[in-house]
Write a protein that holds these residues in place. Structure first.
Motif, PDB file in Angstrom:
ATOM      1  N   VAL A   1     -38.471 -27.779  -6.752  1.00  0.00           N
ATOM      2  CA  VAL A   1     -39.816 -27.524  -7.501  1.00  0.00           C
ATOM      3  C   VAL A   1     -40.369 -26.339  -6.895  1.00  0.00           C
ATOM      4  N   ASN A   2     -40.319 -25.761  -5.584  1.00  0.00           N
ATOM      5  CA  ASN A   2     -40.837 -24.792  -4.969  1.00  0.00           C
ATOM      6  C   ASN A   2     -40.030 -24.078  -3.824  1.00  0.00           C
ATOM      7  N   GLY A   3     -39.886 -22.739  -3.727  1.00  0.00           N
ATOM      8  CA  GLY A   3     -39.264 -22.136  -2.488  1.00  0.00           C
ATOM      9  C   GLY A   3     -37.690 -21.984  -3.051  1.00  0.00           C
ATOM     10  N   LEU A   4     -37.022 -21.490  -2.047  1.00  0.00           N
ATOM     11  CA  LEU A   4     -35.692 -21.171  -2.315  1.00  0.00           C
ATOM     12  C   LEU A   4     -34.662 -22.479  -1.870  1.00  0.00           C
ATOM     13  N   PHE A   5     -34.395 -23.464  -2.489  1.00  0.00           N
ATOM     14  CA  PHE A   5     -33.618 -24.681  -1.865  1.00  0.00           C
ATOM     15  C   PHE A   5     -32.169 -24.156  -1.917  1.00  0.00           C
ATOM     16  N   SER A   6     -31.621 -24.386  -0.794  1.00  0.00           N
ATOM     17  CA  SER A   6     -30.138 -23.788  -0.612  1.00  0.00           C
ATOM     18  C   SER A   6     -29.436 -24.881  -0.138  1.00  0.00           C
ATOM     19  N   PHE A   7     -28.113 -25.023  -0.473  1.00  0.00           N
ATOM     20  CA  PHE A   7     -27.220 -26.047   0.182  1.00  0.00           C
ATOM     21  C   PHE A   7     -25.833 -25.466   0.380  1.00  0.00           C
ATOM     22  N   ASP A   8     -25.262 -25.985   1.348  1.00  0.00           N
ATOM     23  CA  ASP A   8     -23.888 -25.358   1.624  1.00  0.00           C
ATOM     24  C   ASP A   8     -22.623 -26.556   1.278  1.00  0.00           C
ATOM     25  N   TYR A   9     -22.955 -27.737   1.461  1.00  0.00           N
ATOM     26  CA  TYR A   9     -22.022 -28.664   1.238  1.00  0.00           C
ATOM     27  C   TYR A   9     -22.809 -29.948   1.290  1.00  0.00           C
ATOM     28  N   PHE A  10     -22.288 -31.025   0.657  1.00  0.00           N
ATOM     29  CA  PHE A  10     -23.003 -32.408   1.012  1.00  0.00           C
ATOM     30  C   PHE A  10     -21.698 -33.397   0.947  1.00  0.00           C
ATOM     31  N   THR A  11     -21.953 -34.581   1.622  1.00  0.00           N
ATOM     32  CA  THR A  11     -21.123 -35.459   1.717  1.00  0.00           C
ATOM     33  C   THR A  11     -21.509 -36.794   1.458  1.00  0.00           C
ATOM     34  N   TYR A  12     -20.501 -37.880   1.389  1.00  0.00           N
ATOM     35  CA  TYR A  12     -21.097 -39.274   1.058  1.00  0.00           C
ATOM     36  C   TYR A  12     -19.853 -40.155   1.433  1.00  0.00           C
ATOM     37  N   THR A  13     -20.141 -41.410   1.878  1.00  0.00           N
ATOM     38  CA  THR A  13     -19.444 -42.512   2.408  1.00  0.00           C
ATOM     39  C   THR A  13     -18.793 -43.148   1.218  1.00  0.00           C
ATOM     40  N   PRO A  14     -17.329 -42.873   1.014  1.00  0.00           N
ATOM     41  CA  PRO A  14     -16.595 -43.827   0.035  1.00  0.00           C
ATOM     42  C   PRO A  14     -16.702 -45.213   0.197  1.00  0.00           C
ATOM     43  N   ASN A  15     -16.216 -45.865  -0.731  1.00  0.00           N
ATOM     44  CA  ASN A  15     -15.774 -47.423  -0.725  1.00  0.00           C
ATOM     45  C   ASN A  15     -14.677 -47.603  -1.475  1.00  0.00           C
ATOM     46  N   ARG A  16     -14.228 -48.784  -1.589  1.00  0.00           N
ATOM     47  CA  ARG A  16     -12.892 -49.047  -2.279  1.00  0.00           C
ATOM     48  C   ARG A  16     -13.001 -48.623  -3.820  1.00  0.00           C
ATOM     49  N   LEU A  17     -13.876 -48.519  -4.463  1.00  0.00           N
ATOM     50  CA  LEU A  17     -13.816 -47.863  -5.617  1.00  0.00           C
ATOM     51  C   LEU A  17     -14.040 -46.433  -6.023  1.00  0.00           C
ATOM     52  N   SER A  18     -14.090 -45.906  -4.904  1.00  0.00           N
ATOM     53  CA  SER A  18     -14.125 -44.135  -4.628  1.00  0.00           C
ATOM     54  C   SER A  18     -12.718 -43.643  -5.027  1.00  0.00           C
ATOM     55  N   PRO A  19     -12.688 -42.653  -5.906  1.00  0.00           N
ATOM     56  CA  PRO A  19     -11.159 -42.396  -6.111  1.00  0.00           C
ATOM     57  C   PRO A  19     -11.013 -41.048  -5.052  1.00  0.00           C
ATOM     58  N   LEU A  20     -10.017 -40.999  -4.218  1.00  0.00           N
ATOM     59  CA  LEU A  20      -9.753 -40.433  -3.215  1.00  0.00           C
ATOM     60  C   LEU A  20      -8.474 -39.231  -3.489  1.00  0.00           C
ATOM     61  N   VAL A  21      -7.788 -39.360  -4.717  1.00  0.00           N
ATOM     62  CA  VAL A  21      -6.756 -38.357  -4.913  1.00  0.00           C
ATOM     63  C   VAL A  21      -7.732 -36.924  -5.424  1.00  0.00           C
ATOM     64  N   GLY A  22      -7.364 -35.805  -4.859  1.00  0.00           N
ATOM     65  CA  GLY A  22      -7.884 -34.668  -4.912  1.00  0.00           C
ATOM     66  C   GLY A  22      -8.898 -34.446  -4.378  1.00  0.00           C
ATOM     67  N   ARG A  23      -9.695 -35.268  -3.467  1.00  0.00           N
ATOM     68  CA  ARG A  23     -10.882 -35.234  -3.026  1.00  0.00           C
ATOM     69  C   ARG A  23     -10.543 -34.973  -1.469  1.00  0.00           C
ATOM     70  N   ASN A  24     -11.634 -34.118  -0.913  1.00  0.00           N
ATOM     71  CA  ASN A  24     -11.626 -33.610   0.275  1.00  0.00           C
ATOM     72  C   ASN A  24     -12.304 -34.402   1.526  1.00  0.00           C
ATOM     73  N   LEU A  25     -11.332 -35.185   2.244  1.00  0.00           N
ATOM     74  CA  LEU A  25     -11.827 -36.386   3.147  1.00  0.00           C
ATOM     75  C   LEU A  25     -11.930 -35.585   4.634  1.00  0.00           C
ATOM     76  N   LEU A  26     -13.130 -35.678   4.949  1.00  0.00           N
ATOM     77  CA  LEU A  26     -13.581 -35.032   6.005  1.00  0.00           C
ATOM     78  C   LEU A  26     -13.763 -36.001   7.436  1.00  0.00           C
ATOM     79  N   LEU A  27     -13.160 -35.732   8.508  1.00  0.00           N
ATOM     80  CA  LEU A  27     -13.175 -36.356   9.670  1.00  0.00           C
ATOM     81  C   LEU A  27     -14.065 -35.737  11.004  1.00  0.00           C
ATOM     82  N   ASP A  28     -15.054 -36.285  11.369  1.00  0.00           N
ATOM     83  CA  ASP A  28     -15.775 -35.576  12.452  1.00  0.00           C
ATOM     84  C   ASP A  28     -14.867 -35.489  13.833  1.00  0.00           C
ATOM     85  N   ASP A  29     -15.143 -34.661  14.676  1.00  0.00           N
ATOM     86  CA  ASP A  29     -14.483 -34.447  15.828  1.00  0.00           C
ATOM     87  C   ASP A  29     -14.334 -35.809  16.716  1.00  0.00           C
ATOM     88  N   ASN A  30     -15.326 -36.460  16.374  1.00  0.00           N
ATOM     89  CA  ASN A  30     -15.341 -37.751  17.051  1.00  0.00           C
ATOM     90  C   ASN A  30     -14.738 -39.056  16.516  1.00  0.00           C
TER      91      ASN A  30
END
Length: 479
Positions: free
Chosen positions: A120-149
């Protein structure tokens, strides 16, 4: 812990934007894959409302990007519901950082969701976003991210876990944690199923040298040496989200090995996350373990296997008995139905003998009269076919029947009546030729008694009508 699916702002195939307000900047330091996307809400000379739309199976949506200032306002809808304001993370302490967590959308169920974001206002910026998949989420071709922990990452004993806020300078890390080591020979091992792998970390411009090697499946190591000792030391200078290593692979089971080769002075190797591309064999909460006989796939599960007890065995036996009885009854019913339909349903069975009631006698048909010819009474010749009409303009062949030829009565003869073909001419049509009868007596013939007779052959004649059968008498038939 399950990996998160990462969607970079430079991957428009996973989401799409509406309006010309959006722009993506490349070669930007400290951003994931060196790209960042900005929405210019100050462009208001259009009726199009800027929007970012994203659909996914999963929960816990997180946006990362530059710090949010107080003049930035964003609305959103979830699953096409009513428009509501987004609660952005406006933290004054992160004003000098990049790649911070700017917005979270938690509490979603494990289903399909559609999110629309309206700056609505200002310079909204984003670099990337993540979401938690489930058993219905397609995984082929997706980038799966693991935190260092993540427990799927196997560190040697020389590594330390550090909160990014405790480090000198403005450093940001995924989930605000980093894993570091300065001990030469320290390793990180990761077994996965995928088609590509990348390692991300943070660089601190300390004095000294830094060098590490990366290899997949015991292949040729790739060396990474960001500092050679000639750099000007600046402990407050950090470069987060730096990609240390990337390699495309054949889809399947793989093993990543990270080894610290050299860390002199105050240098340390800081790892932030590991990202791998999913393939057809990738599963959530799964990893691969190497054994003496090869590589096998294992996974975590909420239920543990238990040995069979007596109750379980008894239940299995009872189920088998019930199924056997049901199968026997079904086969008996099939056999009874087949026998019933094969007899038409009219027969009665006593023991092994089947009695069929007698049927009514077949009604007598009209008598059939056979015509037999004799030489004394020749059979009448069939009537000649009607003459075909003459068309002088037709070029087709005209067929005329042969004209009858008179012959003495009582004399055996054989007449051959052959059609004569006439081709029309341009003048008066020509009369057809009349072929004389041809008498070709056989050298000998055989009478009705089977004796040879050298006389002329005799023609068969009609024997007259046959005798009618007696009238139907019901008493003559035995039921």
């Amino acid at each position: 812990m399950s990996p998160s699916i990462l969607v970079d702002d430079a991957d428009p195939a996973r989401f799409y934007t509406v309006g010309f307000h959006w722009s993506t900047t490349t070669n930007s330091d400290s951003f994931f894959n060196r790209t960042v996307t900005v929405c210019h809400t100050e462009y208001r000379n259009t009726s199009t409302v800027p929007k970012l739309e994203f659909n996914f199976y999963g929960s816990d949506l997180h946006f990362y990007g530059p710090p949010v200032t107080n003049d930035i306002f964003v609305n959103y809808t979830i699953d096409k519901s009513s428009v509501r304001p987004a609660n952005l993370n406006k933290n004054a302490n992160s004003a000098l950082k990049t790649g911070v967590n700017i917005w979270n959308l938690s509490g979603l169920d494990q289903q399909y969701h559609s999110v629309d974001i309206f700056p609505v206002n200002g310079l909204f910026s984003f670099d990337y976003f993540t979401y938690t998949p489930n058993r219905l989420s397609p995984l082929v071709g997706r980038n799966l991210l693991l935190d260092d922990n993540d427990p799927l990452l196997q560190y040697s004993s020389e590594w330390t876990k550090t909160n990014a806020d405790t480090l000198q300078g403005a450093v940001v890390a995924h989930q605000n944690t980093l894993s570091g080591t300065n001990r030469t020979g320290s390793t990180l091992k990761f077994n996965f199923v995928g088609a590509a792998v990348s390692v991300y970390g943070a660089l601190n411009q300390q004095a000294g040298r830094l060098s590490a090697s990366f290899s997949v499946d015991n292949g040729t190591p790739t060396s990474f040496s960001p500092f050679d000792g000639t750099q000007t030391p600046n402990p407050s200078s950090w470069k987060p989200n730096e990609r240390f290593f990337h390699q495309d692979l054949t889809p399947g089971n793989h093993t990543l090995l990270v080894t610290l080769q050299d860390a002199s002075g105050s240098q340390m190797l800081w790892l932030d996350s590991v990202v791998y591309e999913g393939s057809s064999g990738t599963k959530l909460n799964s990893t691969t373990t190497s054994t003496g006989g090869g590589t096998t796939t294992t996974g975590t599960s909420s239920s543990s296997s238990k040995p069979f007890n007596s109750a379980t065995i008894g239940g299995i036996i009872a189920a088998v008995v019930v199924l056997a009885v049901m199968g026997f009854c079904f086969r008996f019913w099939r056999r009874f139905a087949r026998n019933f339909h094969s007899t038409g349903g009219d027969s009665h069975q006593y023991g092994n003998t089947t009695f069929v009631p007698p049927r009514a006698p077949t009604p007598q048909l009209a008598p059939v009269i056979y015509m037999v010819s004799s030489p004394r009474h020749p059979a009448p010749a069939p009537p000649p076919p009607p003459p075909m009409p003459h068309n002088p303009w037709s070029y087709e062949q005209q067929v005329y029947p042969a004209m009858p030829v008179s012959h003495p009565s009582g004399q055996p003869h054989i007449s051959r009546q052959e059609p004569t073909f006439w081709q029309p001419s341009s003048t008066t049509p020509r009369q057809p030729d009349i072929s004389p009868p041809v008498n070709s007596p056989a050298p000998h013939s055989q009478d009705l008694d089977g004796n040879l007779n050298n006389s002329a052959p005799r023609r068969s004649q009609d024997a007259g009508p046959a005798d009618l059968p007696p009238a139907y008498e019901p008493r003559l038939y035995i039921p």
